[in-house]
Every structure is written in C-alpha cells, then in structure tokens.
Design a protein around this motif. Structure first.
Motif, PDB file in Angstrom:
ATOM      1  N   HIS A 186       0.852  -1.121  -0.058  1.00  0.00           N
ATOM      2  CA  HIS A 186       0.117   0.177  -0.040  1.00  0.00           C
ATOM      3  C   HIS A 186       0.885   1.177  -0.197  1.00  0.00           C
ATOM      4  CE1 HIS A 186       1.354  -0.499   4.121  1.00  0.00           C
ATOM      5  NE2 HIS A 186       0.713   1.074   4.394  1.00  0.00           N
ATOM      6  N   ASP A 226       0.774   5.276   2.011  1.00  0.00           N
ATOM      7  CA  ASP A 226       0.255   5.794   2.919  1.00  0.00           C
ATOM      8  C   ASP A 226      -0.787   7.093   2.538  1.00  0.00           C
ATOM      9  OD1 ASP A 226       1.132   3.987   4.749  1.00  0.00           O
ATOM     10  OD2 ASP A 226       2.807   4.995   5.244  1.00  0.00           O
ATOM     11  N   HIS A 238       4.973   0.217   0.147  1.00  0.00           N
ATOM     12  CA  HIS A 238       5.365  -0.663   0.984  1.00  0.00           C
ATOM     13  C   HIS A 238       4.531  -1.601   1.576  1.00  0.00           C
ATOM     14  CE1 HIS A 238       3.760   2.878   3.021  1.00  0.00           C
ATOM     15  NE2 HIS A 238       3.506   2.149   4.274  1.00  0.00           N
ATOM     16  N   PHE A 262       1.612   9.242  10.389  1.00  0.00           N
ATOM     17  CA  PHE A 262       1.475   9.816   9.119  1.00  0.00           C
ATOM     18  C   PHE A 262       1.346  11.332   9.232  1.00  0.00           C
ATOM     19  CE2 PHE A 262      -1.442   5.663   8.095  1.00  0.00           C
ATOM     20  CZ  PHE A 262      -0.400   5.161   8.107  1.00  0.00           C
TER      21      PHE A 262
HETATM   22 FE   LIG Z   1       1.845   2.083   5.696  1.00  0.00          FE
END
Ligand SMILES: [Fe+2]
Ligand SMILES: O=C(O)CCC(=O)C(=O)O
Length: 494
Positions: free
Chosen positions: A284, A286, A334, A350
C-alpha cells in the motif's frame, strides 16, 4: 524559508541536500533555461537561417518601382509603378529626395524580413527542448530525488523508552477493554438487539483477541492498533511529545527541508503484528506526505518493512534495530512483512506538510519545490482533489463542491495519481539510507535533546491536527467523531 541549524550534522554519515542552497541553484538554472530558450536560442536560429537563405529576387513585372526626373524650378517628377500601374507625382526637389530615400529604406527592410525563413519544425523542436529541460530540472531536483523514494533510518528511542511505549499500549488496551466490557454489559441488559445490535458487534470486536486493540481502522489496510491521541493517557502523550519535539522534528526538517511548524501528524498509532493473528500488512501507500515507523521490540521472527518500486518491480527490505525510525515519503509503495513468531510492535505516524496552517490559514514557509513541484506531494494533492471530487459527487447539491462531479475529471485525476507515482518511481533512485552510525546513537540523541533544551522551539503538531482533512483553501473538516466528543484529547499543550 530559513531552517534552524541541525545540531548533529557532524554525526551524519549521509548528508541530505542543503535544501536552501539547492533551491537557489535550481531557480538559477530555471531562469537561465528561460533566458536561453526565449531570447538566446531564437536569435541564433534566425541568424543561422539568415545566412542560409539567399536574398529574394524582385519580380520585375509586378513590383513596386519608381524613378525621378528633375523638371527645373526645383521641382521633380516622380514616376512610380505600383503593381504595374503607373503613378506620377510632381513635388519639390528636397521632398522628392526624401521620398526616394524613404522608399529605398522600406524596400530594404522588406527584403530583410523576407530573407530569414526558419522552417516551422525548428521552433516546434525548440519548444519541446524547452519543456523537456524544465521538466528534467524539476524532476532531478532534491525533492524528487533525495527525498522522494529514499527511506531514511535514524536513531529515535532508547531501549527503555521503547519498552515504556509498549507498556503504555498495554495499559491503553486494558482501559479500552474495561470500558467495552462495562458498556456491553449495560447494552445486553437492555435486551434490544434491533437498537443495540451494531454497537454490540463493535464492542465484541474490541474484546476479541488481542483484547482492547482496534482491528478495523485504516479501512482498506486495517492494522491491529491503538491511536495515541485518543487511547493513550495525557501523561503518556506528554512523554511522547517531548521525544518527538526534541528528536523527530529536527530530523524531519533536515531530511525533507520543511520547517517543523508546517508538519502535522494526522495519525500516530501503535501497531502490533502477531505470529498467530494479524501478522502482516499488504502492499500500500500511506495517505499522507511523510510516514515514520519506529521499531519497539525484537522478540519476534520475520517482520520488517518492504519498499517497492512500481516502475522496475524491484524491492528492498528494511530491518531496523530497536529504537530506530524509518522515515519515507508516504507515496512509496510498501508492506509489512509477515511476523512468523512472537509479537512485533511498531509506532507509526502519518504526517502532512501544510502549505497553510489549518487554524490560522496563514501560509507556512514551505518552498514550492517541496509541495506542488515535488512529485510525491503532488500525488498526495491530486489524491486529495480526487477525494473531494468523489465526496462532491456523492452528495448532490453539496455547496462545498471543490471539483467536478464529472466522470472524466475523476478519471483524469485518478490516472494522474497513478502515472505521476510511476514517473516518480522511474526518475528517482530508491534506497535505504542510514543517517547515523549505530555507535553514535547515544551521542546523537543526547545532542538533539541538549540543543532542544537550550533552544526551546515549538514542535510539529503531533496531536491537534489528527483526524482532519484540509481543504484546498486551507480550512479543514474533521472525520473522527472522537474529535468532537473529546476535544481535550487533541490538545497540544499537555
Ligand atoms: Fe504504511
Ligand atoms: O509493518 C510495517 O513495517 C509497515 C507498517 C505500515 O506501513 C503502516 O502501518 O502503514
């Protein structure tokens, strides 16, 4: 923009770019490119073709010509042939001379204009070269090379601190489980499944193993986790904030060339992977600009983070030491590799870089090269635009509509996100870069802390900006009901 000094520069074994100087250099190069392609190159080309093109021969039969004849009394008769038709003008001699000279000049200038014939394709090629040079300069600038696809590794926590954070997680999970048990008991007493069915389902989920942990956050890629803002105690958050302010803020500033007051965490959470539970996270990217990921323990087998290149399909694995942080641009693909035995704990954040402060709407000092001219951050912006576009499409008559409901606009945006991400992967070298030698860990952490104590600075927004979407005009919307229920938990001044 002025970045504060980085007090541990001499401990770095890899030096990220000196952004302010790099950006000045890039502006100089861009300006030279414009001058070259707009002023210098076209004149060279004209001069080149001026030599090549033979002077045009005048058409004797259908051309303008004239001759003068003096007829005495200071008068002159001028016979002019324009397009083959004869015209006679009688004028005073001086004036006539002037007329003659002017006409000769006109005719020379016209010849000059006609002489330089540059084929159209030359200017098309010049324009293509111009655009190509500008795009290449920007693509190869530090924000698209050094910070875009590299994963940086640095010390962040001491071993006793990592153990404390895991303990904070256990306590937070136990508090959640206790609350859930009490609420569940009350709901079950009511014996009204129609009314309470959904709430009972959610509470039972909390009580599934591992008890107290959340299992359904991050819709598409759920992790078994706890959110620091809403689940940790204020005291634990204070402890964590001190570390993040003194150590992570300066590292992020140094690596990404953005000041800490433009950095806002939109989520910080403790994740656990268990050999016999949720043990991995599939590939995925982020939903933020920058991500951090600190390893909190090593009593497990397997695990680690794998970073992928969408373009050449290669990948590399990061296996940091306990207490080390991985920081990367969130757009890099990642995955969390399977933990095959034991439990792996990581603290993940994040973070967004805000061009405008969501509260004051004041512009931050972020360079344009770190925002719209940086491909990873452009991708995030496009994704955000896509999201707004979709939100608008879902709610007919929504007055906050930012983009179009139009299918083609949506498709164009989603295609741009994918293509820009691929261009980014193709143009920047990937790699895992260790910033500090392991033996210097203590010195690195101590120096950062001492500097922070002697030069206190407001840090990034770690808590107050979590769970919000910023709109393009700088305002924000909240997407967590916890923000409304517990505004105190989102305070920065603990
Ligand atoms: Fe991630
Ligand atoms: O398990 C890992 O190291 C990756 C975690 C991650 O990517 C995430 O939580 O978004």
């Amino acid at each position: 923009m002025t970045l504060p000094p980085f007090p541990v520069e001499d401990l770095l074994i890899h030096h990220p770019p000196a952004f302010e100087e790099e950006w000045r250099e890039l502006i100089r190069k861009l300006m030279f490119t414009v001058v070259f392609f707009v002023l210098i190159a076209p004149n060279f080309i004209k001069a080149h073709y001026a030599k090549k093109t033979p002077p045009k021969r005048r058409d004797e039969s259908f051309d303008d010509s004239f001759e003068s004849l003096s007829i005495g009394n200071g008068k002159v008769i001028t016979r002019t042939i324009i397009n083959g038709k004869e015209q006679k003008v009688v004028a005073k001699q001086r004036k006539a001379k002037k007329n003659t000279a002017a006409k000769e000049k006109d005719s020379e200038e016209e010849d000059d204009k006609k002489v330089v014939e540059v084929p159209g394709f030359v200017f098309i090629l010049l324009n293509i070269a111009f655009i190509f040079t500008i795009v290449t300069l920007i693509l190869k600038s530090p924000n698209n090379i050094d910070t875009a696809r590299r994963v940086y590794v640095a010390p962040l926590l001491r071993p006793e601190e990592t153990a404390s954070i895991i303990q904070m997680g256990h306590e937070a999970a136990a508090r959640r489980a206790d609350r859930a048990k009490k609420e569940l008991a009350l709901l079950k007493l009511e014996n009204d499944d129609d009314k309470n069915g959904a709430a009972i389902y959610d509470l039972e989920k909390i009580l599934e193993w591992p008890e107290g942990y959340k299992k359904d956050r991050h819709e598409a890629y759920p992790t078994t986790d706890l959110n620091v803002v809403v689940d940790f105690s204020q005291e634990d958050k204070k402890f964590l904030k001190k570390i993040l302010d003194a150590r992570l803020s300066p590292i992020l500033e140094r690596v990404y060339g953005v000041t800490r007051d433009s950095i806002r965490a939109n989520d910080i959470f403790l994740v656990r992977y268990d050999g016999k539970g949720q043990n991995k996270l599939t590939v995925h990217q982020d939903s933020s600009h920058i991500s951090f990921n600190v390893l909190l323990n090593d009593e497990f087998e397997g695990g680690g983070t794998r970073f992928h290149n969408r373009y050449d399909k290669t990948h590399m694995d990061a296996k940091p030491k306990v207490g080390q942080v991985l920081i990367n641009n969130a757009v890099v693909h990642h995955e969390g590799l399977p933990t095959t035995k034991g439990t792996r704990y990581i603290l993940v954040g994040f973070m967004n870089v805000d061009v405008k402060d969501p509260w004051t709407r004041e512009r931050s000092d972020v360079s344009v090269f770190s925002t719209i001219l940086s491909i990873p951050w452009l991708c995030v912006g496009l994704k955000q635009a896509l999201m707004f576009s979709r939100i608008s499409s879902n709610r007919a008559g929504n007055t906050n509509q930012v983009f179009s409901k139009n299918f083609y606009v949506n498709s164009m945006l989603s295609q741009s996100v994918i293509r820009f991400a691929e261009i980014g992967d193709a143009s920047a070298p990937h790699g895992i870069v260790n910033l500090v030698d392991e033996k210097d860990t203590e010195k690195f952490l101590n120096t950062l802390e001492e500097y922070h104590q002697s030069h206190p600075m407001k840090g990034a927004r770690w808590y107050s900006g979590q769970g919000i979407y910023t709109n393009l005009d700088g305002s924000f919307k909240s997407y967590w009901k916890e923000r409304k229920q517990n505004p105190d938990k989102f305070r920065e001044d603990l």
